[in-house]
Design a protein around this motif. Structure first.
Motif, PDB file in Angstrom:
ATOM      1  N   TRP A  68      -0.567   1.144  18.798  1.00  0.00           N
ATOM      2  CA  TRP A  68      -1.152   2.331  18.178  1.00  0.00           C
ATOM      3  C   TRP A  68      -0.059   3.353  17.913  1.00  0.00           C
ATOM      4  CZ3 TRP A  68      -2.774   1.344  23.350  1.00  0.00           C
ATOM      5  CH2 TRP A  68      -2.285   2.225  24.295  1.00  0.00           C
ATOM      6  N   SER A  71       0.830  10.454  18.304  1.00  0.00           N
ATOM      7  CA  SER A  71       0.052  11.545  17.720  1.00  0.00           C
ATOM      8  C   SER A  71       0.489  12.882  18.324  1.00  0.00           C
ATOM      9  CB  SER A  71      -1.444  11.333  17.962  1.00  0.00           C
ATOM     10  OG  SER A  71      -1.712  11.350  19.351  1.00  0.00           O
ATOM     11  N   TRP A  72       0.256  13.920  17.570  1.00  0.00           N
ATOM     12  CA  TRP A  72       0.564  15.273  18.024  1.00  0.00           C
ATOM     13  C   TRP A  72      -0.710  15.983  18.437  1.00  0.00           C
ATOM     14  CZ3 TRP A  72       5.259  17.298  18.865  1.00  0.00           C
ATOM     15  CH2 TRP A  72       6.348  16.653  18.302  1.00  0.00           C
ATOM     16  N   GLU A  73      -0.629  16.738  19.519  1.00  0.00           N
ATOM     17  CA  GLU A  73      -1.709  17.618  19.958  1.00  0.00           C
ATOM     18  C   GLU A  73      -1.069  18.973  20.213  1.00  0.00           C
ATOM     19  OE1 GLU A  73      -4.629  17.995  23.792  1.00  0.00           O
ATOM     20  OE2 GLU A  73      -4.167  15.987  23.078  1.00  0.00           O
ATOM     21  N   PHE A  77       3.634  15.800  21.895  1.00  0.00           N
ATOM     22  CA  PHE A  77       3.593  14.500  21.218  1.00  0.00           C
ATOM     23  C   PHE A  77       3.178  13.431  22.226  1.00  0.00           C
ATOM     24  CE2 PHE A  77       5.529  10.492  19.797  1.00  0.00           C
ATOM     25  CZ  PHE A  77       4.924  10.393  18.552  1.00  0.00           C
ATOM     26  N   HIS A  78       2.161  12.654  21.880  1.00  0.00           N
ATOM     27  CA  HIS A  78       1.707  11.543  22.702  1.00  0.00           C
ATOM     28  C   HIS A  78       2.280  10.273  22.076  1.00  0.00           C
ATOM     29  CE1 HIS A  78      -1.045  14.113  24.917  1.00  0.00           C
ATOM     30  NE2 HIS A  78      -1.368  14.647  23.749  1.00  0.00           N
ATOM     31  N   GLY A  80       3.175   6.636  20.909  1.00  0.00           N
ATOM     32  CA  GLY A  80       2.392   5.462  20.563  1.00  0.00           C
ATOM     33  C   GLY A  80       2.894   4.257  21.341  1.00  0.00           C
TER      34      GLY A  80
END
Length: 110
Positions: A68, A71-73, A77-78, A80
């Motif tokens: 996967w 992603s940014w929150e 940054f999380h 992948g």
């Protein structure tokens, strides 16, 4: 932060080192409880058995083959995960466990 997997008797700088979320996922797949932190020690044979069983289960029912994207929150940054990440990491742990068995050592992580 990271979690180092190594031989209890003789640590090696080339032993597998996982980021926290990767280590948490792999340890959970292997049946370890990670609520108390991600530190532990296991006999080599049992460690290899758990890693092989987790690998077999991963092949039959998993999104690991797809991976996967990150992603940014907000400003966080999380990361992948590349396709096959967990399978690759489990194979590294099998190799480590077999080396530990040969050296008559336990496997430790933390």
């Amino acid at each position: 932060m990271s979690v180092q997997f190594t031989l209890a008797k003789c640590p090696d700088l080339d032993d597998p080192c996982f980021h926290n979320s990767g280590a948490q996922d792999v340890l959970a797949l292997m049946g370890y409880t990670v609520d108390d932190g991600m530190c532990g020690m296991e006999e080599a044979e049992q460690f290899v058995g758990r890693a092989l069983l987790a690998s077999a289960l991963l092949e039959s029912a998993s999104a690991d083959q797809v991976g996967w994207p990150g992603s940014w929150e907000g400003r966080t940054f999380h990361a992948g995960r590349t396709p096959g990440y967990l399978a690759d990491r489990l194979s590294q742990l099998v190799e480590l466990g077999l080396r530990a068995k040969k050296e008559q050592s336990k496997v430790s992580w933390g």
